[in-house]
Write an enzyme that holds these catalytic residues in place. Sequence first.
Site, PDB file in Angstrom:
ATOM      1  N   THR A  93       0.599  -1.165   0.028  1.00  0.00           N
ATOM      2  CA  THR A  93       0.152  -0.019   0.067  1.00  0.00           C
ATOM      3  C   THR A  93       0.860   1.195  -0.227  1.00  0.00           C
ATOM      4  OG1 THR A  93      -0.546  -0.084   2.501  1.00  0.00           O
ATOM      5  CG2 THR A  93      -1.498  -1.052   1.022  1.00  0.00           C
ATOM      6  N   TYR A 126       4.559   5.721   3.922  1.00  0.00           N
ATOM      7  CA  TYR A 126       3.778   5.867   3.179  1.00  0.00           C
ATOM      8  C   TYR A 126       2.426   6.826   3.862  1.00  0.00           C
ATOM      9  CZ  TYR A 126       5.903   1.540   2.869  1.00  0.00           C
ATOM     10  OH  TYR A 126       6.860   0.614   2.439  1.00  0.00           O
ATOM     11  N   CYS A 148       8.427  -4.893  -9.695  1.00  0.00           N
ATOM     12  CA  CYS A 148       9.335  -4.139 -10.498  1.00  0.00           C
ATOM     13  C   CYS A 148       8.834  -2.482 -10.532  1.00  0.00           C
ATOM     14  CB  CYS A 148       9.951  -4.419 -11.388  1.00  0.00           C
ATOM     15  SG  CYS A 148      11.937  -3.920 -11.007  1.00  0.00           S
TER      16      CYS A 148
HETATM   17  P1  NAP Z   1       5.206  -2.849  -6.824  1.00  0.00           P
HETATM   18  O1  NAP Z   1       4.385  -4.141  -6.515  1.00  0.00           O
HETATM   19  O2  NAP Z   1       6.027  -3.618  -7.768  1.00  0.00           O
HETATM   20  O3  NAP Z   1       4.100  -2.337  -8.377  1.00  0.00           O
HETATM   21  C1  NAP Z   1       3.131  -1.705  -7.949  1.00  0.00           C
HETATM   22  C2  NAP Z   1       2.675  -1.089  -9.195  1.00  0.00           C
HETATM   23  O4  NAP Z   1       2.273  -1.803 -10.518  1.00  0.00           O
HETATM   24  C3  NAP Z   1       1.708   0.093  -8.727  1.00  0.00           C
HETATM   25  O5  NAP Z   1       1.394   1.081  -7.804  1.00  0.00           O
HETATM   26  C4  NAP Z   1       0.479   0.060 -10.316  1.00  0.00           C
HETATM   27  O6  NAP Z   1       1.168   1.168 -10.629  1.00  0.00           O
HETATM   28  C5  NAP Z   1       1.636  -0.741 -11.062  1.00  0.00           C
HETATM   29  N1  NAP Z   1       0.218  -2.250 -10.983  1.00  0.00           N
HETATM   30  C6  NAP Z   1       0.007  -2.916 -10.265  1.00  0.00           C
HETATM   31  N2  NAP Z   1      -0.687  -3.803 -10.648  1.00  0.00           N
HETATM   32  C7  NAP Z   1      -0.776  -3.821 -11.795  1.00  0.00           C
HETATM   33  C8  NAP Z   1      -1.722  -3.719 -13.202  1.00  0.00           C
HETATM   34  N3  NAP Z   1      -2.435  -5.120 -12.402  1.00  0.00           N
HETATM   35  N4  NAP Z   1      -1.406  -3.923 -14.308  1.00  0.00           N
HETATM   36  C9  NAP Z   1      -0.392  -2.745 -14.593  1.00  0.00           C
HETATM   37  N5  NAP Z   1      -0.068  -1.913 -13.465  1.00  0.00           N
HETATM   38  C10 NAP Z   1      -0.051  -2.406 -12.355  1.00  0.00           C
HETATM   39  O7  NAP Z   1       6.390  -1.880  -5.964  1.00  0.00           O
HETATM   40  P2  NAP Z   1       5.931  -1.178  -4.889  1.00  0.00           P
HETATM   41  O8  NAP Z   1       4.117  -1.065  -4.270  1.00  0.00           O
HETATM   42  O9  NAP Z   1       6.863  -0.905  -4.976  1.00  0.00           O
HETATM   43  O10 NAP Z   1       6.323  -3.214  -3.825  1.00  0.00           O
HETATM   44  C11 NAP Z   1       5.151  -3.879  -3.443  1.00  0.00           C
HETATM   45  C12 NAP Z   1       5.113  -2.944  -1.609  1.00  0.00           C
HETATM   46  O11 NAP Z   1       6.525  -3.525  -1.088  1.00  0.00           O
HETATM   47  C13 NAP Z   1       4.694  -1.587  -1.573  1.00  0.00           C
HETATM   48  O12 NAP Z   1       3.396  -1.218  -1.976  1.00  0.00           O
HETATM   49  C14 NAP Z   1       5.323  -1.999  -0.079  1.00  0.00           C
HETATM   50  O13 NAP Z   1       4.146  -1.778   0.411  1.00  0.00           O
HETATM   51  C15 NAP Z   1       6.151  -2.333  -0.581  1.00  0.00           C
HETATM   52  N6  NAP Z   1       7.699  -1.867  -0.594  1.00  0.00           N
HETATM   53  C16 NAP Z   1       8.430  -1.561   1.001  1.00  0.00           C
HETATM   54  C17 NAP Z   1       9.516  -1.513   1.226  1.00  0.00           C
HETATM   55  C18 NAP Z   1      10.639  -1.309   2.053  1.00  0.00           C
HETATM   56  O14 NAP Z   1      11.709  -0.931   1.741  1.00  0.00           O
HETATM   57  N7  NAP Z   1      10.403  -2.664   2.600  1.00  0.00           N
HETATM   58  C19 NAP Z   1       9.971  -0.536  -0.198  1.00  0.00           C
HETATM   59  C20 NAP Z   1       8.962  -0.580  -1.359  1.00  0.00           C
HETATM   60  C21 NAP Z   1       8.266  -1.183  -1.248  1.00  0.00           C
HETATM   61  P3  NAP Z   1       0.761   2.169 -11.443  1.00  0.00           P
HETATM   62  O15 NAP Z   1      -0.690   2.682 -10.876  1.00  0.00           O
HETATM   63  O16 NAP Z   1       1.348   3.866 -11.357  1.00  0.00           O
HETATM   64  O17 NAP Z   1       0.043   1.836 -12.423  1.00  0.00           O
END
Ligand code: NAP
Length: 339
Positions: free
Chosen positions: A20, A57, A207
Amino acid sequence: MEQKLIWGVGMASSRIGLGTWSIGGWMWGGSDEAEAVKTIRTALDLGITLIDTAPAYGFGRSEELVGRAIAEHGGRERLLIATKVGLAWHAGAVYRDASAERIRTEIEDSLRRLGTSYIDIYQVHWPDPLVPVEETAEALHRLFERGTIRAIGVSNFSPEQMETFRAVAPLHVVQSPYNLFERAIEKDVLPYARRQGLTVLAYGALCRGLLSGRMRRDTRFLGDDLRQTDPKFQPRRYQQYLDAVAALDRLAHERYGRNVLALAVRFILDQGPTIALWGARRPDQLAPIDDVLGWRLDEETRVAIDRLLAEFVTDPVGPDFMAPPARETGPRSVVSLRS
Ligand code: NAP
């Protein structure tokens, strides 16, 4: 939905967790509250039982929206809330602070925003070079013994840092960057987690959307969206990653009649003690969830994936650009992560 038991919590979690970060808006060009709540509720309706959030966040906004959606949905006791501690912020920029004092105040703020009396998985967001790991571990151990948190996690920690932590407190979860393009943990964190019985929450499963298959050469990102500065999304390299995505998509269709998104999330789930954190901010983004479940990649496909990655991504780069600065540079002069 496939399930995984998380040691410590003593409860099974769905193998896919909802991420989120983008729902908080900060570093993702803003977000729409009503859509965000609908997305979380959709995730729960689809059988996702783990929601990952963090105070940083949106500076509390993501946690508040998670709390609101769970209250509307009901069934808090069947869900796992994973949140974090140890990042503070000032004037729109974050910096690390995993001191015992910070943890004492942050837990109260998180409980209030989430509208709950306990956190299922409480994770140190980033190691803090200015605070001994033992101090952080001791503070979390106290919360664990009191029952305020049900499992302890660390994020972005090396095995060495986890060893130091575990000398003081139990450790149940490690959250690390992990996806088809960011595989550094296969060398150290993943084998360590397998040996020690830790659950790995794999973040950035798509990613940052690259592995969704939606990205095009002319895709534009608005406002403070981190993909404007993410090195993978900069011209020459971006084309390499887009070509790799196209090749992986062809492979997924040929071998399994599925697309690159399903291949990418399945790849994470096949690695053992993993839960894939899938970031979404609109309900329709979770629609492909069924394509990910109930099958496995075969060895031949895994070899083909490695071959394609080596062929197309000749200048790979990791997720290090996301690391927040330590406190010694802030709070007044911390580098703004929004620039
Ligand atoms: P991710 O899951 O790799 O990508 C998320 C993005 O992908 C979405 O915001 C959306 O972008 C796109 N997306 C998702 N489903 C889709 C679909 N069906 N079709 C097209 N585009 C799609 O990136 P993330 O949110 O960075 O990582 C996941 C979670 O990991 C985070 O939300 C967070 O909870 C956690 N996280 C933790 C850390 C840490 O340091 N611990 C760091 C990063 C992330 P758009 O809406 O812009 O299209």
